[in-house]
Design a protein around this motif. Structure first.
Motif, PDB file in Angstrom:
ATOM      1  N   GLY A  73     -18.995   0.438  -0.727  1.00 15.78           N
ATOM      2  CA  GLY A  73     -18.572  -0.970  -0.992  1.00 15.78           C
ATOM      3  C   GLY A  73     -17.448  -1.239  -0.117  1.00 15.78           C
ATOM      4  N   LYS A  74     -17.255  -0.542   0.777  1.00 15.13           N
ATOM      5  CA  LYS A  74     -16.241  -0.883   1.913  1.00 15.13           C
ATOM      6  C   LYS A  74     -16.969  -1.472   3.078  1.00 15.13           C
ATOM      7  N   THR A  75     -16.005  -2.082   4.267  1.00 11.19           N
ATOM      8  CA  THR A  75     -16.505  -2.556   5.397  1.00 11.19           C
ATOM      9  C   THR A  75     -16.709  -1.111   6.335  1.00 11.19           C
ATOM     10  N   PRO A  76     -17.486  -1.297   7.367  1.00 12.87           N
ATOM     11  CA  PRO A  76     -17.668  -0.196   8.165  1.00 12.87           C
ATOM     12  C   PRO A  76     -16.337   0.146   8.795  1.00 12.87           C
ATOM     13  N   VAL A 112      -7.504   0.856   2.417  1.00 10.38           N
ATOM     14  CA  VAL A 112      -8.386   1.936   2.520  1.00 10.38           C
ATOM     15  C   VAL A 112      -7.879   3.290   1.679  1.00 10.38           C
ATOM     16  N   PHE A 113      -7.140   2.936   0.827  1.00  9.14           N
ATOM     17  CA  PHE A 113      -6.303   4.233  -0.329  1.00  9.14           C
ATOM     18  C   PHE A 113      -7.236   4.249  -1.337  1.00  9.14           C
ATOM     19  N   ASP A 114      -8.093   3.505  -1.717  1.00 11.16           N
ATOM     20  CA  ASP A 114      -8.628   3.733  -2.852  1.00 11.16           C
ATOM     21  C   ASP A 114     -10.253   4.234  -2.684  1.00 11.16           C
ATOM     22  N   LEU A 115     -10.516   4.816  -1.108  1.00  6.55           N
ATOM     23  CA  LEU A 115     -11.642   5.255  -0.764  1.00  6.55           C
ATOM     24  C   LEU A 115     -11.491   6.619  -0.187  1.00  6.55           C
ATOM     25  N   GLU A 116     -12.528   7.392  -0.951  1.00  6.37           N
ATOM     26  CA  GLU A 116     -12.590   8.765  -0.558  1.00  6.37           C
ATOM     27  C   GLU A 116     -13.858   9.087   0.075  1.00  6.37           C
ATOM     28  N   LEU A 117     -14.165   9.617   1.528  1.00  4.37           N
ATOM     29  CA  LEU A 117     -15.453   9.906   1.808  1.00  4.37           C
ATOM     30  C   LEU A 117     -15.833  11.524   1.291  1.00  4.37           C
ATOM     31  N   ALA A 119       0.739  -1.120  -0.089  1.00  8.27           N
ATOM     32  CA  ALA A 119       0.054   0.019   0.012  1.00  8.27           C
ATOM     33  C   ALA A 119       0.884   1.234   0.015  1.00  8.27           C
ATOM     34  N   ASN A 120       0.342   2.067  -0.765  1.00 13.22           N
ATOM     35  CA  ASN A 120       1.024   3.656  -0.580  1.00 13.22           C
ATOM     36  C   ASN A 120       0.514   4.222   0.510  1.00 13.22           C
ATOM     37  N   ILE A 121       1.385   4.228   1.547  1.00 14.73           N
ATOM     38  CA  ILE A 121       0.890   4.925   2.675  1.00 14.73           C
ATOM     39  C   ILE A 121       1.437   6.219   2.701  1.00 14.73           C
ATOM     40  N   PRO A 122       0.458   7.352   2.930  1.00 12.94           N
ATOM     41  CA  PRO A 122       1.024   8.627   3.012  1.00 12.94           C
ATOM     42  C   PRO A 122       1.744   8.680   4.207  1.00 12.94           C
ATOM     43  N   ARG A 167     -10.966   5.283   7.323  1.00 13.12           N
ATOM     44  CA  ARG A 167     -10.716   6.373   6.417  1.00 13.12           C
ATOM     45  C   ARG A 167     -11.038   7.565   6.903  1.00 13.12           C
ATOM     46  N   TRP A 168     -12.003   7.715   7.617  1.00 11.11           N
ATOM     47  CA  TRP A 168     -12.517   9.088   8.573  1.00 11.11           C
ATOM     48  C   TRP A 168     -11.273   9.597   9.215  1.00 11.11           C
ATOM     49  N   HIS A 169     -10.592   8.751  10.096  1.00 10.44           N
ATOM     50  CA  HIS A 169      -9.329   9.347  10.670  1.00 10.44           C
ATOM     51  C   HIS A 169      -8.347   9.841   9.678  1.00 10.44           C
ATOM     52  N   LEU A 170      -8.025   8.991   8.732  1.00  8.80           N
ATOM     53  CA  LEU A 170      -6.987   9.424   7.763  1.00  8.80           C
ATOM     54  C   LEU A 170      -7.678  10.908   7.043  1.00  8.80           C
TER      55      LEU A 170
END
Length: 279
Positions: free
Chosen positions: A212-215, A246-251, A2-5, A221-224
């Motif tokens: 389409g992600k898990t809770p 979680v890096f292909d997800l954007e809330l 994963a490409n972790i920021p 992702r909210w934290h990030l």
């Protein structure tokens, strides 16, 4: 992998925003668990002297073959070692167990204000950093009153404050102080530690269905997206992989705002001990 920021700290060093925490991982399971986390792609490992598993973390690091400069290792000074030269002895013991010359981040674990020696502990932390035994220094579970006091005494602002933080308990006073002072917030207990069924809450469940992600992935992702560093704990490989995915997800802004609104603001969401009471 994963490409972790990476987030830049106020001392110029950078910290991976997602890591792996070993709180409550039994000593006998730690080497396997950390090795698996490293295999999956984690590079930031968070341990502490009181966890009793620094040796297992060190064994996994040694066995991994991963270059030291690709890893980010955190450990913490326990509450009974704030006085005298105990912080110096404590970091030496932790480095010996970890098999390292220096940690990337060393934290004062709790302020233990009844003992009233957390300012001295912070002064010793500054010396530990100056001697190159920790690249960055910070605190954990420190309230604004503790933060103001250590900064006034030393003119050194913690690079990190690691606090309990999850959608039901967002510690807004401390996070506002952190923004104002350039301190990065790390969230422990990021999924609510089982006290709250965060995953069934409408803002999280609806965002999971929509993306389409898990809770759990939605909460991480909210934290990030809030700018926090987060390190969920798991000893199951499938969950390790899920937490990293979680890096292909954007809330959306609306989804983030709905989760923000889950904290009633009265402190009732706290799961762990209160920093003024743990001594």
């Amino acid at each position: 992998m994963a490409n972790i920021p990476l987030i830049e700290l106020n001392d110029g060093h950078r910290i991976p925003q997602l890591g792996y925490g070993v709180f409550k991982v039994p000593a006998e399971d730690t080497e396997r668990a950390v090795s698996e986390a490293l295999e999956v792609g984690y590079r930031h490992i968070d341990t502490a002297a009181i966890y009793g598993n620094e040796q297992g973390v060190g064994a996994a690091i040694a066995a991994s073959g991963i270059a030291r400069d690709e890893l980010y290792i955190t450990t913490k000074l326990w509450n009974d070692r704030h006085h005298g030269d105990e912080p110096d002895r404590a970091i030496a013991e932790s480095l010996d167990k970890l098999g390292l010359d220096a940690v990337d981040l060393y934290l004062v674990h709790w302020p233990t204000p009844a003992k009233d020696d957390y300012v001295h502990a912070w002064e010793k932390m500054v010396g530990i950093r100056e001697r190159g035994l920790a690249r960055s220094i910070g605190v954990s579970n420190h309230l604004v009153e503790h933060l103001d006091r250590i900064v006034a005494a030393t003119d050194v602002v913690p690079s990190v404050n690691q606090i309990e933080l999850h959608p039901a308990y967002q510690q807004r006073e401390i996070t506002a102080w952190a923004v104002a002072h350039g301190t990065v917030i790390e969230s422990w207990g990021p999924l609510g530690q089982g006290k709250y069924d965060l995953f069934a809450a409408a803002p999280i469940a609806e965002a999971a269905e929509a993306t389409g992600k898990t809770p759990a992935q939605v909460v991480l992702r909210w934290h990030l997206q809030k700018g926090f560093v987060v390190f969920p704990k798991s000893v199951r490989r499938a969950r390790l992989e899920e937490n990293l995915d979680v890096f292909d997800l954007e809330l959306s802004d609306a989804q983030v705002a709905a989760i923000d609104a889950m904290d009633p603001g009265d402190g009732s969401g706290r799961v762990g001990a209160h920093p003024t009471e743990l001594n």
